[in-house]
Design a protein around this motif. Structure first.
Motif, PDB file in Angstrom:
ATOM      1  N   ASP A  95       0.919  -1.243  -0.133  1.00  0.00           N
ATOM      2  CA  ASP A  95      -0.115  -0.145   0.027  1.00  0.00           C
ATOM      3  C   ASP A  95       0.898   1.437  -0.018  1.00  0.00           C
ATOM      4  OD1 ASP A  95      -2.412  -1.336   0.098  1.00  0.00           O
ATOM      5  OD2 ASP A  95      -2.218  -1.580   2.160  1.00  0.00           O
ATOM      6  N   GLU A  97       0.384   5.290   1.158  1.00  0.00           N
ATOM      7  CA  GLU A  97      -0.285   6.201   1.721  1.00  0.00           C
ATOM      8  C   GLU A  97      -0.612   7.276   0.926  1.00  0.00           C
ATOM      9  OE1 GLU A  97       0.052   6.742   5.827  1.00  0.00           O
ATOM     10  OE2 GLU A  97       0.928   4.584   6.246  1.00  0.00           O
ATOM     11  N   GLU A  98       0.405   8.051   0.475  1.00  0.00           N
ATOM     12  CA  GLU A  98       0.398   9.242  -0.155  1.00  0.00           C
ATOM     13  C   GLU A  98       1.349   9.487  -1.163  1.00  0.00           C
ATOM     14  OE1 GLU A  98      -1.322  12.397  -1.015  1.00  0.00           O
ATOM     15  OE2 GLU A  98      -1.783  12.246   1.199  1.00  0.00           O
TER      16      GLU A  98
END
Length: 112
Positions: A95, A97-98
């Motif tokens: 993943d 996040e940003e």
């Protein structure tokens, strides 16, 4: 967003790059790395001496993709990097996040 890291044979790099560009995946980071997995190296002979190269040169490809594109990217890498032999490589997905584009300050999927 997802981070895709693929480590595969150096000689398959052009095939992988061409296939990713064909599906519209343009942004990528490439590194030349050395490593080993189940392949455990390659045994060679040189002037009558046997030796083992235990860290094999590979290509490391990193991509950040939207979740909607993830399976297409994975399938494309598998199809273009596969030889069917041990040592074809691995794909890791994690993943993100940003993402922030430094030039414009855009964030998230707009920055990808």
């Amino acid at each position: 967003m997802k981070r895709v890291v693929a480590v595969f044979r150096q000689q398959k790099f052009e095939d992988v790059k061409r296939a990713l560009l064909a599906i519209g995946c343009e942004g990528m980071t490439i590194s030349e790395v050395k490593g080993r997995g189940r392949q455990l190296g390659v045994k060679e002979s040189y002037r009558g001496s046997n030796y083992c190269i235990d860290l094999i040169p590979k290509t490391r490809l990193e991509l950040i993709v939207n979740e909607d594109d993830l399976e297409d990217v994975i399938d494309t890498i598998i199809e273009s990097a596969r030889t069917g032999e041990i040592g074809d490589g691995k794909i890791f997905v994690s993943d993100v996040e940003e993402v922030i584009r430094i030039r414009t300050g855009e964030r998230g999927s707009k920055a990808v």
